[in-house]
Scaffold this active site. Structure first.
Site, PDB file in Angstrom:
ATOM      1  N   GLY A 200       0.791  -1.230   0.000  1.00 12.03           N
ATOM      2  CA  GLY A 200       0.000   0.000   0.000  1.00 12.03           C
ATOM      3  C   GLY A 200       0.819   1.275   0.000  1.00 12.03           C
ATOM      4  O   GLY A 200       0.341   2.303   0.490  1.00 12.03           O
ATOM      5  N   THR A 202       1.894   3.153  -2.671  1.00 14.57           N
ATOM      6  CA  THR A 202       1.306   4.126  -3.598  1.00 14.57           C
ATOM      7  C   THR A 202      -0.051   4.587  -3.106  1.00 14.57           C
ATOM      8  O   THR A 202      -0.403   5.769  -3.240  1.00 14.57           O
ATOM      9  CB  THR A 202       1.183   3.505  -5.004  1.00 14.57           C
ATOM     10  OG1 THR A 202       2.460   3.011  -5.410  1.00 14.57           O
ATOM     11  CG2 THR A 202       0.686   4.527  -6.006  1.00 14.57           C
ATOM     12  N   GLU A 418      -0.933 -37.227   0.423  1.00 15.00           N
ATOM     13  CA  GLU A 418      -1.449 -36.104   1.207  1.00 15.00           C
ATOM     14  C   GLU A 418      -1.856 -36.550   2.599  1.00 15.00           C
ATOM     15  O   GLU A 418      -1.714 -35.794   3.565  1.00 15.00           O
ATOM     16  CB  GLU A 418      -2.636 -35.454   0.485  1.00 15.00           C
ATOM     17  CG  GLU A 418      -2.342 -34.973  -0.926  1.00 15.00           C
ATOM     18  CD  GLU A 418      -1.154 -34.018  -0.990  1.00 15.00           C
ATOM     19  OE1 GLU A 418      -0.924 -33.294   0.001  1.00 15.00           O
ATOM     20  OE2 GLU A 418      -0.455 -34.006  -2.010  1.00 15.00           O
ATOM     21  N   ASP A 495       8.429 -31.070  -1.853  1.00 14.78           N
ATOM     22  CA  ASP A 495       8.560 -31.278  -0.402  1.00 14.78           C
ATOM     23  C   ASP A 495      10.032 -31.404  -0.006  1.00 14.78           C
ATOM     24  O   ASP A 495      10.479 -30.827   0.989  1.00 14.78           O
ATOM     25  CB  ASP A 495       7.803 -32.553   0.018  1.00 14.78           C
ATOM     26  CG  ASP A 495       6.331 -32.487  -0.327  1.00 14.78           C
ATOM     27  OD1 ASP A 495       5.775 -31.379  -0.291  1.00 14.78           O
ATOM     28  OD2 ASP A 495       5.751 -33.536  -0.636  1.00 14.78           O
TER      29      ASP A 495
END
Length: 630
Positions: A200, A202, A418, A495
């Site tokens: 943030g 600008t 997973e 990983d």
């Protein structure tokens, strides 16, 4: 603008064609049909058909007895006058025309050069943006923020309260300078906004423009330097001249590192165009001439490459850090951006803020926009919490690739991979809680286990880093335990890369190796050479490098052994979670905990297409009763 360019090119083409026709021997075009040879002329004289001639040098113009004109060229014939006299031809003579050319002739002779100059000016105007003409290269490209445009105020900026306080002081000084001058205080001449992309900087500068009732000029660092030598320095001088005329005012330079990099590292003395521009900025900010009332605000995400002379007191002596927002700041930013869309009553922005650690203001704005686009795609009138969750997953993990064709073998391997990550994360006390696990391909990954910290973390302990290494090894170990050593795939490459990097940072940066001690090894030092930032690695002995490699390998292997022990002991939980992922494809952290610890099967509409036989086959080994919503 395109029509003007097309018209200009059309004029150039027509003028070129006209010039070609004009200069293609215009005299010959008018008298081309009346030219005769000298022998024909003598024959006509002998036959008595020539009544009048006009001799001008070697050129002869005459009239036939029938009234027609003719032209010819005569060699030096001494008997010509005598022959014409014998035939009774009326003879007139005139000297060769040596008059000064007319104004039209001069213009015609210079027209090609004038045309080339005009075309050159046209292209120079195009290269310089058309502003100021061909002689306006040195004029500044700083744009004055118009009051007509929508203003941004400090109320539109959230998550960077400390930075707002720093720049609010500048705004107050411009509004009421006597308040500070009474105490003898001087406002900083230059304010440097430093922060990561998207935080943030600008936007904060635009808020200053909206709050301060003074002229606000904005320019990018790359707008100073062009292809011509001296243009950048001239533009700097012109920019400050504009500032003096409009003082008090603010000049905002975006991406200062484009022109403010360190000097003196190049070849040939470093006397290039960019360094001349930087020198002029240094002189204008704090030289012999004072620029009272002109405040320079600049933004950069690379303060490490800036020239030290820019950062000394008197120039950019105040550095305002614009950090990534914390959980409170993220909530405020989401609240600001969510005002632009229609959100449902079930949207809890605090929950969204909690699940987005490390997001910048630009990331959060993109998140809200993605949620609105998803709701519009579903033909909804309001944006619900479901769209926010989907948008968050899309921003952080990439879009789902449901169209990707995967065999049952690939799905099963991905589910166990997973599941291995998830089981290790659950049993590692120092690990972050699981937010979501999925075997739906996202981005470049075939599946993802997503862990999110319960609060913002600014430092990491040794046990936390070791837990992340163990968690990263969980997928590879699950493949080995279930499918065997020969069936291990390349799916764990990212990983392994992450685990190696963590271990390397622990050894070389964090001083967490007992063998090497609390020292930094292989620190990178940025240098500027020929305008480029290069990296020079600190030299170390071969023996030290060998010790570092040994320590990295030891840390990763310890994480590997720890993860293998967990998965060997919790093999039943691994089977249970993998089979549940095969049915549901995506499970939240809470649902994973219910499956593992409570044997509670989640109720989902997504599995209503499965028949009873398929569900029992997939979940029979879980020892659970399917509770499907039909």
């Amino acid at each position: 603008m395109n029509f003007k360019n097309l018209a200009m090119w059309a004029i150039i083409v027509f003028l070129t064609m006209g010039l070609y026709n004009l200069f293609k021997n215009p005299q010959n075009t008018s008298s081309q049909n009346n030219n005769i040879t000298f022998s024909e002329f003598l024959e006509e004289v002998d036959n008595g058909r020539v009544v009048q001639v006009n001799i001008q040098g070697n050129s002869i113009k005459g009239v036939y007895s029938n009234g027609k004109n003719f032209n010819t060229y005569s060699p030096n014939d001494p008997n010509l006058i005598e022959k014409l006299t014998e035939k009774g031809v009326s003879i007139s003579a005139s000297p060769i025309d040596e008059k000064m050319p007319s104004l039209l002739g001069v213009l015609l002779s210079w027209f090609p050069m004038l045309l080339l100059i005009g075309v050159w000016i046209f292209f120079m105007r195009q290269m310089q943006g058309g502003k100021g003409g061909a002689m306006g290269f040195g004029r500044s490209k700083a744009k004055l923020m118009s009051d007509i445009r929508k203003k941004v105020s400090f109320n539109d900026v959230a998550g960077i309260d400390e930075a707002k306080e720093e720049v609010q002081e500048v705004v107050e000084y411009l509004k009421n300078p006597k308040k500070f001058m009474k105490l003898g205080g001087k406002i900083p001449r230059g304010v440097l906004l430093v922060g990561s992309p998207g935080t943030g900087k600008t936007l904060l500068a635009r808020a200053i423009a909206g709050e301060a009732d003074v002229p606000f000029f904005t320019i990018s660092g790359s707008d100073f330097v062009e292809m011509f030598v001296g243009v950048g320095a001239s533009r700097v001088r012109d920019m400050f001249e504009q500032g003096k005329k409009n003082a008090p005012c603010i000049i905002f330079i975006d991406e200062l590192d484009a022109v403010g990099r360190s000097r003196g590292a190049g070849l040939g003395g470093g006397n290039d165009e960019r360094e001349q521009t930087l020198n002029q900025i240094l002189v204008e900010m704090d030289g012999f001439e004072t620029n009272d009332g002109v405040i320079i605000i600049a933004a950069t995400n690379r303060p490490d490459v800036l020239d030290p002379a820019l950062l000394r007191p008197g120039r950019f002596d105040r550095q305002v850090i614009v950090p990534l927002p914390d959980i409170v700041g993220r909530g405020k930013i989401l609240k600001i951006h969510s005002k632009k869309i229609s959100i449902g009553p079930n949207v809890k922005l605090k929950i969204v803020a909690k699940g987005t650690p490390g997001f910048s203001g630009a990331d959060l704005a993109n998140l809200v926009n993605e949620a609105a686009l998803l709701a519009a795609r579903k033909n909804k009138r309001i944006v619900t919490m479901q769209e926010f969750e989907e948008a968050k997953d899309k921003v952080m993990m990439g879009p789902e690739r449901k169209s990707m064709v995967m065999t049952e073998e690939d799905k099963k391997l991905t589910a166990y991979h997973e599941g291995g990550h998830a089981i290790v994360a659950i049993n590692e006390k120092a690990s972050d809680p699981i937010h979501k696990a999925t075997i739906i391909p996202r981005g470049r990954a075939l599946g993802v286990v997503w862990t999110i910290p319960e609060r913002d973390k600014y430092s990491h302990s040794r046990e936390y880093l070791e837990a992340n290494i163990s968690k990263a090894m969980g997928g590879r170990i699950a493949e080995e335990l279930i499918f065997g050593h020969d069936k291990v795939t390349s799916g764990a490459s990212s990983d392994i890369q992450m685990a190696t990097k963590l271990a390397k940072d622990m050894v070389t940066r964090f001083g967490m190796s007992d063998q090497l001690g609390p020292l930094t090894y292989g620190e990178n030092e940025d240098e500027v050479f020929l305008g480029r930032s290069i990296t020079r690695h600190q030299q170390m002995s071969e023996e030290t490098a060998k010790k570092i490699d040994t320590e990295i390998k030891r840390i990763v292997e310890e994480g590997y052994k720890k993860a293998k022990k967990i998965l060997t002991e919790k093999i039943d939980d691994l089977h249970k979670l993998a089979k549940a992922l095969l049915v549901y494809e995506t499970l939240s952290g809470e649902e994973i905990s219910d499956i593992i610890f409570k044997n509670k099967y989640p109720e989902r509409k997504e599995v209503e297409d499965l028949n009873e036989e398929e569900t029992s086959s997939a979940l029979g080994s879980l020892g659970l009763k399917p509770k499907l919503v039909h």
